[in-house]
Write a protein that holds these residues in place. Structure first.
Motif, short mmCIF file in Angstrom:
data_model
loop_
_atom_site.label_atom_id
_atom_site.label_comp_id
_atom_site.label_asym_id
_atom_site.label_seq_id
_atom_site.Cartn_x
_atom_site.Cartn_y
_atom_site.Cartn_z
N TRP A 194 -9.92 7.21 -2.35
CA TRP A 194 -8.88 7.62 -3.30
C TRP A 194 -9.47 8.50 -4.40
N ASP A 198 -9.04 12.00 -2.36
CA ASP A 198 -7.66 12.23 -2.78
C ASP A 198 -7.54 12.64 -4.24
N ILE A 200 -7.61 10.87 -6.96
CA ILE A 200 -6.72 9.98 -7.70
C ILE A 200 -7.50 9.40 -8.88
N ASN A 203 -6.49 5.17 -13.44
CA ASN A 203 -5.21 4.49 -13.70
C ASN A 203 -4.34 4.45 -12.45
N ALA A 204 -4.34 5.54 -11.69
CA ALA A 204 -3.55 5.58 -10.45
C ALA A 204 -4.13 4.61 -9.41
N ILE A 205 -5.46 4.48 -9.38
CA ILE A 205 -6.09 3.52 -8.46
C ILE A 205 -5.67 2.10 -8.83
N ASN A 207 -2.91 1.20 -10.23
CA ASN A 207 -1.52 1.03 -9.79
C ASN A 207 -1.44 0.80 -8.28
N LYS A 208 -2.24 1.53 -7.51
CA LYS A 208 -2.22 1.36 -6.05
C LYS A 208 -2.72 -0.03 -5.66
N ASP A 211 0.11 -2.35 -6.38
CA ASP A 211 1.21 -2.17 -5.41
C ASP A 211 0.88 -2.83 -4.07
N LYS A 226 -9.51 -1.08 -16.12
CA LYS A 226 -10.39 0.08 -15.93
C LYS A 226 -11.85 -0.32 -15.75
#
Length: 543
Positions: A194, A198, A200, A203-205, A207-208, A211, A226
């Motif tokens: 990621w 990707d 990413i 913060n996006a990691i 969230n993933k 999820d 973090k």
């Protein structure tokens, strides 16, 4: 007999989770309660004070403070403890509490210490308090030295394995070690894909991970933060197969993150030790391609350097732009309709300034810089030259692979011959059985290391060292197509990947140092060797 009955209290404490699990609190309470019944006193439930899992170094503890408050208001006539060490491991803290009780004429009864009634007994009791503190220091030092001795002799000490690994206890056939946790190791690989491929952000990691319902290492929280994600992305153990014991030490934090009155432990922060004090031990490798780690560090450093930090205006060259005296050129805000880059030396007092470089208009320098960069990386002859230089620099890699493989195979073969020789020596009664076992074990340990190295080398694909004109043209066409439409974020990516430094000279001349990072896996010619590096052009371009 009724007149002899007193209202009394109990104080009990343990300092570690292990003591809690082994019901040490209950054993303390049981012995002390039996003594109170034997003495014929009364113990109300509210007079039982317990601090579970609290360090004896700290005097600020919830139930210890509550007990001292009860003593001040005269809610009990005597305090029972298992021993003085329950009050504190520090002699001075023990004396503070005992003196408070004495001032209120409250008795102090310790089941495993002298209970002082005379001045001589008070001295003996104080000496026992000193020995409680000495005992704590001796236990800590003995455990520290014992762990270091085991670690230096190859025994895995740390049970808190990194994310991606699990701690395996010793058995009759295998020592303690870290093994790969299949579920967690897949998450580690995902994080690096990621982040590196990707692109990413952290913060996006997070969230993933939330999820997908992926738990943290200890499972105490459903949400990642973090800190753990960043530490995983900059941990080289996943790539090198080497972890470390004695890497850090506990210290008292300089600044408490939480404004709380009570803390269970005194040393609630950690400080990294000098690297020469680290003790390495081998663990399985999770990710074979070390280029992921190198790229991850680059991205983390870039993110740290170029973080938005709530900037009011965008400055493409920020972090790479310097004056000829070595000071960073920083955005000076909007002045009318214009913005300027100025030397950071300008913020110092006049008598301390050493830089006399003038500021430069943001729109002018960024426009000229971008046009110049496009001209350079759109030049097919330049691109072709740099690709060929890179490919030629990689020509010796396969030869090095073959040499490494041959060396390891030779070592394994020699060790196999040694095993046969030792067996022959035993058959001829030159050595006994215990000596044979010791020698064979040493040989097998060495063979294991060389066999592991050989498997690693055999898994690495050979590097292709030839590239034709058609492939070069394809790369050039893609680059030209991408360059036609670039927004601010895209230009930042170009700056990060291609430019190492931009220097403003007097008179307005600007020099740019360009890197051309050609990675074989981008050109689909196989993966890079793990210890390889991207080539650098090293040329200076002026505009």
């Amino acid at each position: 007999m009724e007149n002899d009955k007193k209202i009394v209290a109990i104080y009990a404490r343990v300092s570690t989770g292990r003591q809690e699990q082994e019901a040490t609190i209950e054993s303390q309470l049981d012995e002390v309660k039996r003594k109170i019944i034997e003495d014929g006193h009364i113990l109300p439930d509210e007079n039982i004070f317990i601090d579970d899992g609290w360090s004896g170094e700290l005097i600020a503890r919830p139930d210890l403070d509550r007990m001292r408050d009860f003593a001040l208001t005269g809610k009990f006539s005597a305090l029972y403890v298992y021993d003085r060490g329950r009050l504190s491991r520090r002699f001075t803290h023990q004396e503070i509490v005992i003196e408070e009780l004495s001032d209120k004429e409250i008795g102090f009864i310790s089941l495993h210490d002298i209970n002082a009634l005379t001045p001589e007994e008070h001295v003996l009791q104080a000496m026992q308090g000193v020995f409680h503190e000495y005992e704590r220091v001796k236990i800590v030092e003995r455990m520290r030295r014992g762990k270091l001795f085991k670690a230096r002799n190859g025994i895995v000490i740390s049970g808190d394995a990194l994310y991606g690994y699990k701690y395996v206890k010793k058995t009759d056939t295998t020592p303690t070690h870290w093994a790969i946790d299949e579920n967690e190791s897949e998450v580690v690989k995902k994080m690096f894909r990621w982040f590196v491929i990707d692109k990413i952000g952290i913060n996006a990691i997070i969230n993933k991970l939330s999820d997908e319902g992926i738990p943290t290492k200890k499972g105490k929280s459903k949400h990642w933060t973090k800190g753990p994600v960043s530490r995983i992305l900059c941990c080289d153990t996943y790539f090198t197969g080497v972890a470390y014991y004695n890497k850090s030490e506990s210290i008292v934090s300089k600044r408490r993150l939480k404004n709380e009155k009570y803390f269970k432990i005194k040393k609630n922060s950690r400080k990294q030790r000098p690297k020469e004090e680290w003790i390495p031990f081998d663990v399985p490798i999770i990710i074979e391609d070390k280029s992921f780690f190198d790229r991850s560090l680059q991205l983390l450093n870039y993110n740290k350097k170029f973080a938005n930090k709530n900037k009011k205006f965008d400055y493409i060259l920020s972090g790479k732009f310097y004056c000829e005296h070595g000071f960073p050129m920083v955005g000076d805000g909007k002045q009318g309709s214009q913005r300027y880059y100025r030397s950071s030396d300008k913020v110092r007092r006049n008598e301390l300034r050493t830089c006399d470089c003038e500021g430069v208009n943001v729109f002018v320098v960024e426009g000229l810089w971008w046009k110049h960069i496009k001209d350079i990386i759109s030049n097919p002859d330049f691109i072709k030259l740099k690709i060929k230089e890179y490919v030629e620099s990689r020509a010796g890699v396969n030869t090095s692979f073959e040499q490494d493989i041959l060396i390891n195979k030779t070592k394994i073969s020699n060790l196999t011959d040694q095993e046969s020789k030792f067996a022959q020596m035993y058959a001829e009664n030159l050595i006994d059985l215990d000596q044979l076992r010791g020698l064979i074990k040493q040989v097998k340990d060495r063979k294991f290391i060389f066999t592991r190295n050989l498997k690693k080398l055999e898994r690495i694909k050979p590097v292709k060292v030839r590239i034709n004109d058609e492939e070069i043209s394809l790369l050039y066409d893609k680059a030209r197509e991408v360059l036609q439409s670039q927004d601010f974020s895209d230009k930042n990516l170009v700056l990060r990947d291609l430019v190492s430094k931009i220097v403003l000279k007097k008179g307005g001349e600007v020099n740019t140092w360009i890197n051309i990072p050609i990675n074989t896996q981008y050109l689909e010619h196989g993966t890079e060797r793990r210890d390889s590096r991207s080539s650098k052009c090293g040329e200076v371009h002026t505009f």
